[in-house]
Design a protein around this motif. Structure first.
Motif, short mmCIF file in Angstrom:
data_model
loop_
_atom_site.label_atom_id
_atom_site.label_comp_id
_atom_site.label_asym_id
_atom_site.label_seq_id
_atom_site.Cartn_x
_atom_site.Cartn_y
_atom_site.Cartn_z
N TYR A 398 0.83 -1.20 0.00
CA TYR A 398 0.00 0.00 0.00
C TYR A 398 0.87 1.26 0.00
O TYR A 398 0.55 2.25 -0.67
N ALA A 399 1.96 1.21 0.73
CA ALA A 399 2.89 2.34 0.71
C ALA A 399 3.53 2.48 -0.67
O ALA A 399 3.76 3.60 -1.15
N ALA A 400 3.82 1.35 -1.32
CA ALA A 400 4.41 1.40 -2.66
C ALA A 400 3.44 2.03 -3.66
O ALA A 400 3.87 2.75 -4.58
N ALA A 401 2.14 1.75 -3.52
CA ALA A 401 1.16 2.37 -4.42
C ALA A 401 1.22 3.89 -4.31
O ALA A 401 1.19 4.61 -5.32
N LEU A 402 1.32 4.40 -3.08
CA LEU A 402 1.45 5.84 -2.88
C LEU A 402 2.78 6.35 -3.42
O LEU A 402 2.85 7.44 -4.01
N ALA A 403 3.85 5.57 -3.21
CA ALA A 403 5.17 5.99 -3.68
C ALA A 403 5.21 6.07 -5.20
O ALA A 403 5.84 6.98 -5.77
N LEU A 404 4.55 5.15 -5.87
CA LEU A 404 4.52 5.20 -7.34
C LEU A 404 3.78 6.44 -7.83
O LEU A 404 4.19 7.07 -8.82
N LEU A 405 2.71 6.82 -7.15
CA LEU A 405 2.03 8.07 -7.51
C LEU A 405 2.96 9.26 -7.28
O LEU A 405 3.00 10.20 -8.08
N GLY A 406 3.71 9.22 -6.18
CA GLY A 406 4.68 10.27 -5.92
C GLY A 406 5.76 10.34 -6.98
O GLY A 406 6.20 11.43 -7.38
N LEU A 407 6.18 9.16 -7.47
CA LEU A 407 7.20 9.14 -8.52
C LEU A 407 6.69 9.77 -9.80
O LEU A 407 7.46 10.41 -10.54
N ILE A 408 5.42 9.56 -10.11
CA ILE A 408 4.86 10.18 -11.32
C ILE A 408 4.99 11.70 -11.23
O ILE A 408 5.45 12.37 -12.18
N ALA A 409 4.60 12.26 -10.08
CA ALA A 409 4.71 13.71 -9.90
C ALA A 409 6.17 14.16 -9.96
O ALA A 409 6.49 15.21 -10.56
N TRP A 410 7.06 13.38 -9.35
CA TRP A 410 8.48 13.73 -9.34
C TRP A 410 9.04 13.71 -10.76
O TRP A 410 9.77 14.63 -11.16
N TYR A 411 8.70 12.68 -11.52
CA TYR A 411 9.24 12.58 -12.87
C TYR A 411 8.70 13.69 -13.77
O TYR A 411 9.43 14.28 -14.56
N VAL A 412 7.41 14.00 -13.65
CA VAL A 412 6.83 15.06 -14.47
C VAL A 412 7.50 16.40 -14.16
O VAL A 412 7.74 17.21 -15.08
N SER A 413 7.82 16.63 -12.90
CA SER A 413 8.38 17.93 -12.51
C SER A 413 9.87 18.05 -12.76
O SER A 413 10.38 19.14 -13.01
N SER A 414 10.60 16.91 -12.70
CA SER A 414 12.07 16.99 -12.76
C SER A 414 12.71 16.16 -13.84
O SER A 414 13.90 16.33 -14.11
N ARG A 415 11.98 15.22 -14.44
CA ARG A 415 12.52 14.27 -15.41
C ARG A 415 13.69 13.48 -14.81
O ARG A 415 14.62 13.13 -15.52
N ASP A 416 13.63 13.20 -13.53
CA ASP A 416 14.71 12.43 -12.90
C ASP A 416 14.72 11.02 -13.48
O ASP A 416 13.70 10.32 -13.50
N TRP A 417 15.88 10.57 -13.95
CA TRP A 417 15.97 9.29 -14.65
C TRP A 417 15.64 8.12 -13.74
O TRP A 417 15.12 7.09 -14.19
N ARG A 418 15.91 8.26 -12.44
CA ARG A 418 15.65 7.16 -11.51
C ARG A 418 14.15 6.93 -11.34
O ARG A 418 13.68 5.78 -11.34
N ALA A 419 13.41 8.02 -11.22
CA ALA A 419 11.95 7.89 -11.13
C ALA A 419 11.39 7.29 -12.42
O ALA A 419 10.52 6.40 -12.37
N GLY A 420 11.89 7.74 -13.56
CA GLY A 420 11.42 7.20 -14.82
C GLY A 420 11.72 5.72 -14.98
O GLY A 420 10.88 4.95 -15.47
N ALA A 421 12.91 5.29 -14.55
CA ALA A 421 13.29 3.88 -14.67
C ALA A 421 12.40 3.00 -13.80
O ALA A 421 11.94 1.93 -14.24
#
Length: 528
Positions: A398-421
């Motif tokens: 359940y925490a991972a589901a929230l983290a994945l949503l957070g990664l989407i926002a992070w990647y959209v805002s920063s294009r961080d390669w780690r979030a995208g991978a």
């Protein structure tokens, strides 16, 4: 004099901590994960869930080189009881061996790995589960190392390994002779090799930038061993289950995108032309040719035997070596087409089947083992339970589901390669099943999610890195972040400890078993 480019530190950030600690700490976490997976590995002393298929196919590969038909050709209680009793006379008696050729729905590599354990330790539950436990343990080490490389933090790398070690679904599949844990292992290894190749290629670019004459496109990087290794691992994933192809395609695209990004970050005037001219041809060889060779090589037993399904040995050997190769390949391709047709039409009802959109919420796990004839004395009186439930650790998922949503926002805002991978790895293993659920109405199970569990953990670890903050952040900020991350890890540990008895077939009272069922859908029959 160069008036373009960026500092090397932006292409290759420095690693925190020493190299020795970077190995010893992940190894310690992997040993912990290995203890969880190997202790009582032979329990339950039974053929659980679909072990009945893969255990026998694996033994047949070791003995015959191909899968031969067993008694009943399916889940057969008589053959299963013979196995547990040590009686290996489980194959059909046929006038000609080719008459007993068995049609199998999955490539052979995972069964060869199971068979290696049977060959080493005997045809018993420990023997046929040994390879799965080893792959599960090694995957803890691999994830810890790849997370360390991605975050440049040994602490976060060890957190990743620990969380994977504490996932219930990963534990169950590491203690069961099914194919999915091997698929997860090779996918993770392939991804880890690509991340290592990313660093390797950037070091080569930095070395060229600092010493070689200026060009607009950058240099040729030559042979890239880590990318070749990635292709071999992803080919091995496909040689375990065909669904490995989703990761192969996704990571092949990811690799060339990383090459484009590296040349652009270096400040080259024509980075895209350099990547397409110098990186793409080698990438195609590493991510197309190498996986194809590995996949084909996994069928060596079929090619070398006259007894495999659809082998047509007599026809292949009738007109010389050239015709032998041609006809063998033709028969093999026809076999693969039959397998594809089988999967496309797999719609049989199963009480623990589920839809892919329900998987992240753990709405319908799979009961791998639940005997109904336990005596009252087994748990000290009253009704007893002994279960193996294929379910993830809820606090982690359940925490991972929230983290994945957070990664989407992070990647959209920063294009961080780690979030995208991490997002791409999760999407490659989850989203394709939506098509099969809608178009084919295919029979599917929660444990199909196991290849993406490492990417769920990576999402959690990347968000944990944000919570901790940078090394130069104020001490109170770092302390608060450390408290939050530590508390979360403790919650996952407690949740895993609570579920452990129903993950590993411990004999407990029925009341204790029922207390661990989070939802009624974990135990009630699914509607037909």
């Amino acid at each position: 004099m160069r008036n373009w480019g960026v500092p090397a530190q932006r292409l290759i950030p420095p690693m925190q901590g020493g190299a020795l600690l970077g190995w010893l700490a992940p190894l310690a976490v992997a040993i912990f994960g290995g203890i969880l997976r190997f202790v009582r590995l032979g329990e339950p002393k039974a053929v659980v869930f679909d072990e009945t298929f893969y255990v026998k196919d694996a033994y047949s590969l070791i003995v015959h080189g191909v899968e031969m038909a067993t008694l009943g050709d399916a889940k057969n209680p008589i053959a299963d009881r013979r196995l547990i009793a040590g009686n290996l006379d489980i194959f059909k008696q046929c006038a000609q061996p080719s008459e007993c050729a068995s049609f199998v729905a999955h490539p052979p590599l995972g069964k060869w790995m199971i068979g290696a354990g049977e060959w080493l330790f005997g045809m018993n539950p420990f023997g046929w589960r040994f390879a799965a436990a080893l792959a599960g343990t090694l995957s803890v080490l691999v994830l810890a190392r790849v997370a360390r490389r991605m975050t440049r933090s040994t602490l976060l790398g060890c957190l990743a390994g620990l969380l994977l070690a504490l996932d219930g679904l990963h534990l169950v599949l590491s203690r069961t002779a099914l194919l999915d844990i091997f698929l997860m292992f090779w996918v993770l290894c392939g991804f880890a090799c690509l991340v290592a190749d990313r660093d390797w290629a950037r070091r080569k670019l930095v070395a060229w930038y600092e010493s070689a004459p200026v060009t607009e496109t950058g240099p040729r990087l030559g042979l890239r061993p880590w990318r070749l290794a990635a292709g071999a691992c992803l080919g091995a994933a496909c040689a375990v289950k065909w669904s490995g192809i989703f990761f192969l395609v996704a990571f092949a695209v990811l690799s060339i995108m990383w090459d484009l990004g590296a040349r652009r970050a270096l400040g080259l005037r024509e980075p895209y032309r350099g990547a397409l001219s110098y990186d793409l041809p080698g990438g195609a060889g590493a991510m197309v040719l190498v996986p194809a060779l590995v996949f084909t090589a996994s069928w060596a037993g079929w090619f070398a035997s006259a007894d495999g399904w659809g082998r047509n040995w007599d026809r292949a050997t009738s007109s010389g070596p050239v015709f032998f190769v041609f006809d063998s390949l033709r028969s093999w391709v026809q076999y693969q087409t039959q397998v594809l047709g089988f999967h496309s039409g797999l719609e049989d009802y199963h009480p623990y089947m589920s839809e892919p959109w329900s998987w992240p919420l753990l709405l319908r796990p799979v009961s791998f083992h639940y005997p109904t004839d336990l005596p009252a004395s087994a748990c000290g009186g009253g009704q007893c339970s002994q279960a193996v439930l294929g379910v993830g650790t809820p606090a982690l998922w359940y925490a991972a589901a929230l983290a994945l949503l957070g990664l989407i926002a992070w990647y959209v805002s920063s294009r961080d390669w780690r979030a995208g991978a991490a997002l791409l790895g999760f999407a490659a293993g989850w989203l394709p099943w939506f098509y099969y659920a809608i178009a084919d109405n295919r029979t599917m199970y929660l444990f199909y999610m196991i290849p993406v569990v490492p990417f769920m953990v990576l999402a959690l670890v990347l968000m944990a890195g944000l919570a901790l903050g940078k090394q130069d952040a104020p001490a109170p900020r770092r302390a608060a972040g450390a408290a939050v991350v530590g508390a979360f890890a403790l919650v996952v540990l407690i949740n895993f400890w609570w579920l452990h008895p129903v993950l590993t077939a411990e004999t407990i009272t029925h009341a204790q078993w029922w207390a661990r069922m989070l939802m009624s859908s974990w135990v009630t029959a699914a509607p037909k």
